[in-house]
Design an enzyme around this catalytic site. Structure first.
Site, PDB file in Angstrom:
ATOM      1  N   LYS A  40      -6.207  -5.680  15.938  1.00  0.00           N
ATOM      2  CA  LYS A  40      -6.772  -6.887  16.531  1.00  0.00           C
ATOM      3  C   LYS A  40      -8.298  -6.951  16.435  1.00  0.00           C
ATOM      4  O   LYS A  40      -8.883  -8.010  16.584  1.00  0.00           O
ATOM      5  CB  LYS A  40      -6.328  -7.033  17.980  1.00  0.00           C
ATOM      6  CG  LYS A  40      -6.647  -5.883  18.899  1.00  0.00           C
ATOM      7  CD  LYS A  40      -6.107  -6.139  20.296  1.00  0.00           C
ATOM      8  CE  LYS A  40      -6.164  -4.906  21.171  1.00  0.00           C
ATOM      9  NZ  LYS A  40      -5.168  -3.894  20.756  1.00  0.00           N
ATOM     10  N   GLU A  63      -6.900  -7.612  -0.922  1.00  0.00           N
ATOM     11  CA  GLU A  63      -7.383  -7.457   0.453  1.00  0.00           C
ATOM     12  C   GLU A  63      -8.798  -6.903   0.449  1.00  0.00           C
ATOM     13  O   GLU A  63      -9.105  -5.966  -0.291  1.00  0.00           O
ATOM     14  CB  GLU A  63      -6.514  -6.477   1.261  1.00  0.00           C
ATOM     15  CG  GLU A  63      -5.134  -6.927   1.623  1.00  0.00           C
ATOM     16  CD  GLU A  63      -4.427  -5.899   2.498  1.00  0.00           C
ATOM     17  OE1 GLU A  63      -5.129  -5.138   3.200  1.00  0.00           O
ATOM     18  OE2 GLU A  63      -3.191  -5.846   2.462  1.00  0.00           O
ATOM     19  N   GLU A  96       0.822  -1.218   0.000  1.00  0.00           N
ATOM     20  CA  GLU A  96       0.000   0.000   0.000  1.00  0.00           C
ATOM     21  C   GLU A  96       0.854   1.266   0.000  1.00  0.00           C
ATOM     22  O   GLU A  96       0.789   2.094   0.913  1.00  0.00           O
ATOM     23  CB  GLU A  96      -0.962  -0.007   1.193  1.00  0.00           C
ATOM     24  CG  GLU A  96      -1.974  -1.142   1.140  1.00  0.00           C
ATOM     25  CD  GLU A  96      -2.881  -1.203   2.363  1.00  0.00           C
ATOM     26  OE1 GLU A  96      -3.906  -1.894   2.289  1.00  0.00           O
ATOM     27  OE2 GLU A  96      -2.559  -0.552   3.393  1.00  0.00           O
ATOM     28  N   CYS A 120      15.354  14.529   0.806  1.00  0.00           N
ATOM     29  CA  CYS A 120      14.304  14.789  -0.176  1.00  0.00           C
ATOM     30  C   CYS A 120      14.526  16.113  -0.888  1.00  0.00           C
ATOM     31  O   CYS A 120      14.226  16.252  -2.076  1.00  0.00           O
ATOM     32  CB  CYS A 120      12.933  14.782   0.506  1.00  0.00           C
ATOM     33  SG  CYS A 120      12.410  13.140   1.022  1.00  0.00           S
TER      34      CYS A 120
END
Length: 673
Positions: free
Chosen positions: A361, A312, A153, A166
């Site tokens: 969880k 997913e 992702e 950066c």
């Protein structure tokens, strides 16, 4: 050439993220037994396992992963193997704290969550290349390996970093993109507010400033951040292609979630071997199945129409929204098969076994906390059997009826600060137009504004603030050649550098729409604009109105009150062989339905009059045949018309003329011939 489907997988993919490192090895045997019972065909492994694979710098432990892959292979389960580079170990950050990303305000994040990565950091790139290389060397020939899963992702939760590494990388990117600092000045319009640069070394990222910064600079930084993440993906992909030839490489997208608005999936779709996507229902009171259909259609479009893979989604509730309701009985299967109908070659979940610890969880799983004596587990087993009966669907393609133009760069640009109204959300307009097309039972392909549109009788532009001259020429030629175009307000305003197109609004859309716009007139919160048709009928708009001046277009609906009273609200312009519609206010569902009804007539698209609302009918075709997916999201049984006889694959029954789809159920008919 790498494969474009998981190697060794002959059925639809069914399974989920498998994180056995969260459990003692004694549980693994039970896991594979339950996988056989459920009909699992593939699992994703090792996505967050870097700390276990390399517990200290330069010390590796692959023994547990060896045993796991062998066990899965022995039980007929294919593996989507992660490179683990989304989760560098704590020892890495202790050695290289500068690899943690920095916010625009200069705050450096800490270790302890997920995906906290500065993608410009050379030490991260070297470490990611090393662990990827070692995994590829060890498992390239493992018989369980179906595909490689790089990172996870990208863009969630951090895409852009504003550190010194950066800064240097951004300057190199600008020099490569523009060549000279004068070209940067021209593109960014730095003459405004005295921001002119004379050297690339003077340019920093768009960090925190006292007031709004340069929007063109901010837009380019979004492009830079996206390109930097993609560079790292390509680096890992190329290692895997070299050391593991023939095995496809992917990374999981999140096309439908606004939290992934930092990723240009048109560009990413060209880099992966298989387009995969994660999708989670946004349970905010809207019709969640419409967002699901939109996500699937958008993912298929990013894949160029080819089959893709849902990597997913959830068996029931998720854990990260303010309120996380459970899915209703049967909804898991309906959601899963909805994705399959719209092009996915399977349905996978996060995750296999529900975690007892950690941040997720309370996120549902295939094996819930309650074990196998639960509704979720019984539905998982039923879904596995259903997917097995649909194996011949694999490899076929979903057929789209109409196109919606969408561009992530335009989304980025419109969402920058100081636009005429913060109430105009481009994604909301895309959702609204998509829902109106969905309610007309039309399957949508999304398209880049410069893509070939010739096969579509109708093209819709819900929000395209940023539009290149090439895109303008593209849609103009489309209409001239017989197409029907529908454009919503605040489109065609700026070019690729966020500079307003020369001349009157709407820039490259002026000729095709046959009008100009003298001025925007956004509405105050709660304010409505009344519009009337030639027959005296009325509709209402909100958020936005405009002073539209026809230049060849005919006025269809007119503003009846407010500052724009008497000006056109909806227009229609004939150009060449086609027609272009324009709507200059935010219409609700009733107004959008009326507008699209007229456009559908112009496009000569046959109406689906026999289908009830919230009953989908989607078609997949290929060498194995033609398949009609009928998905009933209502609480009542529905009868769906069929154009030919066939066999319903989930029940084995013959179908002719019509098929009954029970409330909340799915039917899949393979047509004869």
């Amino acid at each position: 050439m790498p494969e474009t489907t998981p190697t060794g997988l002959t059925r639809l993919a069914f399974g989920g993220d498998y994180n056995p490192e969260q459990w003692p090895e004694s549980v693994w045997q039970e896991d594979v037994r339950l996988m056989r019972e459920a009909g699992v065909t593939m699992v994703s492994v090792g996505i967050f396992s870097w700390a276990l694979l390399e517990p200290t710098h330069g010390v590796y432990d692959f023994g547990w992963l060896d045993r796991l892959l062998d066990l899965l292979h022995e039980n007929g389960v294919r593996v989507d193997l992660g490179t683990s580079t989304v989760a560098p170990p704590v020892w890495f950050y202790r050695e290289h704290p500068e690899a943690l990303p920095v916010t625009p305000a200069g705050v450096r994040y800490e270790f302890g969550s997920r995906a906290a990565i500065c993608h410009s950091n050379a030490d991260y790139r070297a470490a990611a290349a090393d662990i990827t290389t070692r995994l590829a060397e060890r498992y390239a020939d493992h018989p369980a390996l179906a595909m490689w899963h790089v990172h996870n992702e990208y863009g969630v939760p951090v895409s852009a970093c504003y550190c010194d590494s950066c800064t240097a990388h951004f300057r190199r990117w600008l020099e490569s993109t523009y060549g000279t600092v004068d070209s940067v000045n021209e593109a960014w319009g730095t003459a405004f507010w005295g921001q002119r640069y004379t050297d690339f070394e003077q340019i920093n990222p768009p960090r925190a400033t006292p007031t709004v910064g340069n929007p063109a600079q901010a837009l380019d930084y979004k492009r830079f951040a996206d390109a930097t993440m993609r560079e790292n993906f390509v680096m890992e992909r190329d290692i895997l292609h070299r050391l593991s030839p023939g095995i496809p490489v992917t990374t999981n997208f999140m096309t439908a979630l606004s939290q992934c608005d930092s990723v240009d999936y048109w560009a990413w779709g060209r880099e992966v071997d298989i387009v995969t996507n994660d999708h989670y229902l946004i349970t905010d009171g809207r019709r969640t199945h419409v967002n699901l259909a939109m996500a699937a259609d958008l993912t298929r479009s990013v894949a160029g129409g080819a089959p893709w893979l849902l990597l997913e989604h959830s068996t029931s509730g998720i854990n990260w929204q303010a309120r996380n309701p459970a899915k209703a009985p049967g909804q898991m299967a309906r959601n899963s098969l909805g994705h399959v109908a719209r092009g996915s070659d399977g349905a996978m979940f996060f995750q296999w076994r529900q975690s007892r610890r950690g941040a997720e969880k309370f996120h549902s799983a295939m094996v819930p906390h309650g074990g196998t004596d639960t509704r979720v587990w019984r539905e998982v087993v039923e879904l596995g059997a259903s997917l097995d009966s649909l194996s011949t669907v694999r490899g076929t393609r979903t057929q789209g009826d109409v196109a919606v133009l969408w561009d992530w760069h335009s989304w980025w640009a419109q969402n920058l600060a100081w636009r005429p109204s913060e109430d105009h959300d481009p994604r909301e307009r895309a959702d609204a137009f998509y829902e109106a097309l969905y309610d007309r039972h039309l399957t949508v392909d999304f398209a880049h504004p410069e893509a070939d549109l010739s096969r579509y009788p109708l093209v819709v532009v819900p929000a395209l603030y940023l539009m290149t001259e090439a895109a303008g020429r593209n849609v103009t030629a489309y209409v001239e050649n017989g197409g029907t175009l529908v454009v919503s307000f605040f489109s065609g305003i700026v070019d690729e550098h966020d500079a307003v197109h020369e001349g009157a609004y709407p820039g490259p859309l002026r000729d095709v729409l046959g009008l100009t716009i003298e001025e925007f007139s956004p509405l105050l919160q709660g304010q409505l604009a009344r519009i009337t048709g030639p027959d005296g009928s009325e509709l209402a708009g909100d958020v936005w109105t405009e002073f539209v001046v026809p230049r060849g277009a005919e006025t269809v609906w007119t503003y009846a009150d407010g500052l724009t009273a008497g000006h056109p609200a909806v227009t229609r312009n004939r150009l060449g062989e086609g027609t272009a519609w324009y709507v200059s206010t935010r219409l609700g569902a009733e107004g959008l339905d009326a507008l699209l009804g007229w456009a559908v007539e112009d496009a000569r698209i046959a109406p689906h009059v026999d289908l009830p609302r919230d009953v989908e009918l989607v078609r997949r075709t290929g060498e194995s045949g033609t398949y009609l997916f009928a998905i009933n999201h209502t609480a009542s049984d529905a009868k769906v018309p069929l154009e030919a006889h066939g066999t319903e694959l989930l029940t084995g029954e013959r179908a002719a003329g019509r098929i009954e789809v029970p409330a909340g159920a799915v039917r899949v008919v393979r047509l004869d011939g």
